[in-house]
Design an enzyme around this catalytic site. Sequence first.
Site, PDB file in Angstrom:
ATOM      1  N   TYR A  65     -12.585  12.540   0.360  1.00  0.00           N
ATOM      2  CA  TYR A  65     -11.958  12.241  -0.926  1.00  0.00           C
ATOM      3  C   TYR A  65     -12.753  12.875  -2.064  1.00  0.00           C
ATOM      4  O   TYR A  65     -13.976  12.747  -2.122  1.00  0.00           O
ATOM      5  CB  TYR A  65     -11.963  10.734  -1.185  1.00  0.00           C
ATOM      6  CG  TYR A  65     -10.867   9.933  -0.549  1.00  0.00           C
ATOM      7  CD1 TYR A  65      -9.685   9.680  -1.223  1.00  0.00           C
ATOM      8  CD2 TYR A  65     -11.033   9.382   0.717  1.00  0.00           C
ATOM      9  CE1 TYR A  65      -8.686   8.909  -0.655  1.00  0.00           C
ATOM     10  CE2 TYR A  65     -10.047   8.604   1.296  1.00  0.00           C
ATOM     11  CZ  TYR A  65      -8.867   8.371   0.598  1.00  0.00           C
ATOM     12  OH  TYR A  65      -7.888   7.609   1.169  1.00  0.00           O
ATOM     13  N   GLU A  80      -2.486   7.110  -4.875  1.00  0.00           N
ATOM     14  CA  GLU A  80      -2.556   5.945  -4.006  1.00  0.00           C
ATOM     15  C   GLU A  80      -2.483   4.663  -4.830  1.00  0.00           C
ATOM     16  O   GLU A  80      -2.970   4.614  -5.963  1.00  0.00           O
ATOM     17  CB  GLU A  80      -3.863   5.946  -3.198  1.00  0.00           C
ATOM     18  CG  GLU A  80      -4.060   7.180  -2.352  1.00  0.00           C
ATOM     19  CD  GLU A  80      -5.142   7.001  -1.313  1.00  0.00           C
ATOM     20  OE1 GLU A  80      -5.355   5.853  -0.871  1.00  0.00           O
ATOM     21  OE2 GLU A  80      -5.758   8.007  -0.951  1.00  0.00           O
ATOM     22  N   TYR A  92      -7.537  14.980  -1.409  1.00  0.00           N
ATOM     23  CA  TYR A  92      -7.780  14.232  -0.181  1.00  0.00           C
ATOM     24  C   TYR A  92      -7.520  15.127   1.014  1.00  0.00           C
ATOM     25  O   TYR A  92      -6.592  15.942   1.014  1.00  0.00           O
ATOM     26  CB  TYR A  92      -6.830  13.037  -0.145  1.00  0.00           C
ATOM     27  CG  TYR A  92      -6.794  12.268   1.158  1.00  0.00           C
ATOM     28  CD1 TYR A  92      -7.623  11.165   1.347  1.00  0.00           C
ATOM     29  CD2 TYR A  92      -5.932  12.632   2.182  1.00  0.00           C
ATOM     30  CE1 TYR A  92      -7.592  10.451   2.538  1.00  0.00           C
ATOM     31  CE2 TYR A  92      -5.893  11.927   3.373  1.00  0.00           C
ATOM     32  CZ  TYR A  92      -6.725  10.842   3.542  1.00  0.00           C
ATOM     33  OH  TYR A  92      -6.697  10.141   4.730  1.00  0.00           O
ATOM     34  N   GLU A 124     -12.807  12.408   7.237  1.00  0.00           N
ATOM     35  CA  GLU A 124     -11.831  12.117   6.183  1.00  0.00           C
ATOM     36  C   GLU A 124     -12.571  12.220   4.846  1.00  0.00           C
ATOM     37  O   GLU A 124     -13.627  11.612   4.676  1.00  0.00           O
ATOM     38  CB  GLU A 124     -11.277  10.710   6.381  1.00  0.00           C
ATOM     39  CG  GLU A 124     -10.286  10.275   5.326  1.00  0.00           C
ATOM     40  CD  GLU A 124      -9.909   8.813   5.508  1.00  0.00           C
ATOM     41  OE1 GLU A 124      -8.738   8.487   5.281  1.00  0.00           O
ATOM     42  OE2 GLU A 124     -10.789   8.004   5.877  1.00  0.00           O
ATOM     43  N   ASN A 161       0.858  -1.181   0.000  1.00  0.00           N
ATOM     44  CA  ASN A 161       0.000   0.000   0.000  1.00  0.00           C
ATOM     45  C   ASN A 161       0.895   1.232   0.000  1.00  0.00           C
ATOM     46  O   ASN A 161       1.864   1.285   0.760  1.00  0.00           O
ATOM     47  CB  ASN A 161      -0.886   0.052   1.241  1.00  0.00           C
ATOM     48  CG  ASN A 161      -1.696  -1.206   1.430  1.00  0.00           C
ATOM     49  OD1 ASN A 161      -2.431  -1.620   0.547  1.00  0.00           O
ATOM     50  ND2 ASN A 161      -1.555  -1.828   2.594  1.00  0.00           N
TER      51      ASN A 161
END
Length: 345
Positions: free
Chosen positions: A129, A218, A118, A127, A86
């Site tokens: 996105y 990501e 983000y 959080e 990741n």
Amino acid sequence: MSTLTHEMRRGRGLGAAIRGLVAAAAAVVVAFALPGAAQADTTITSNSTGTNNGYFYSFWEQSSGATMTLGSGSNYSLTWNTASQNVVAGTGWNPGTTNTVSYTGTWNCNGNCYLSLYGWTTNPLVEWYIVDNYGDYNPSSGATKLGSVTSDGSTYDLYKTTRTNAPSIEGTATFDQYWAIRQSKRTGGTITVANIFNAWKSLGLNLGTPNYEILATEGYQSSGSSNITVTSGSSSGGTTPPPSGGGCSATFTNSSDWGSGFTGSVAVKNDGSSGINGWTVKLTFPGNQTVTSLWNGTYTQSGNTVTVKNASNNGSLGAGAATSFGFNADYSGGNGAPTVSCTAG
């Protein structure tokens, strides 16, 4: 790669990244360029956050297999392979704003990865996105669509999920995630952030006080590369230059950690072409770290921010010269690495 339904999603996301920096024994490197001074690119292969050329950056990977390079201005490039498991990296601002964000560059994905604006807010802890591009997995899979908004030449589908007892910028917590997934995928363009925020608000998805905001690449068990430059403008258009920094840099290292406390060391360097008379370093911790003693400097602490000024014998630094200070601190829970900045004068 982040997914809305995969339990590992936040275990390797940016919030978890910051919480895991010290465990990875990473150094945080922060560089500020003097106006007109040329600076070499900075290569990062260890988990870190900081400021470069006036822009906030973050780099995290679960396992070695990725490389981030910080170029001029806000530019960054990232290469990664499946060995990294990741990875998430990007540049932007801390705190974020509702200003429009424009970005250019390239993004190449082989597998499960995506490109997004983000960020986080606090009070409430959220959080969020804004996903502009993704690979072979749509991050909205398995979630319930709440609505949509048309902005910047496409429709963004809107979602909300909740994480329970998960890593965050405030440690382990329960918090909501807000999502906006662009239907017409792209790499590059303008994101009218206020349009997305207002659309979330109309659905009862309220944001709090802005924390950081980055244009992030990501990857989850995938490979690829990106090269991104990001700018921020006002609601009336145009761009604003990044904030200017001093002519010094600071590097934080966790020298020793015993579970309830640690010893930290910070190297301070004059990166300019002329001498400086005094410096100030700010360390902003992600948790409840409390400094109990410090040497080779003087300090004050307000909340999670520690401000350190030079001692009488190490404030004057010639071009390229360096000094350091150290400290002991207590904590409970996680011990994430601080965001660090240095200002000369």
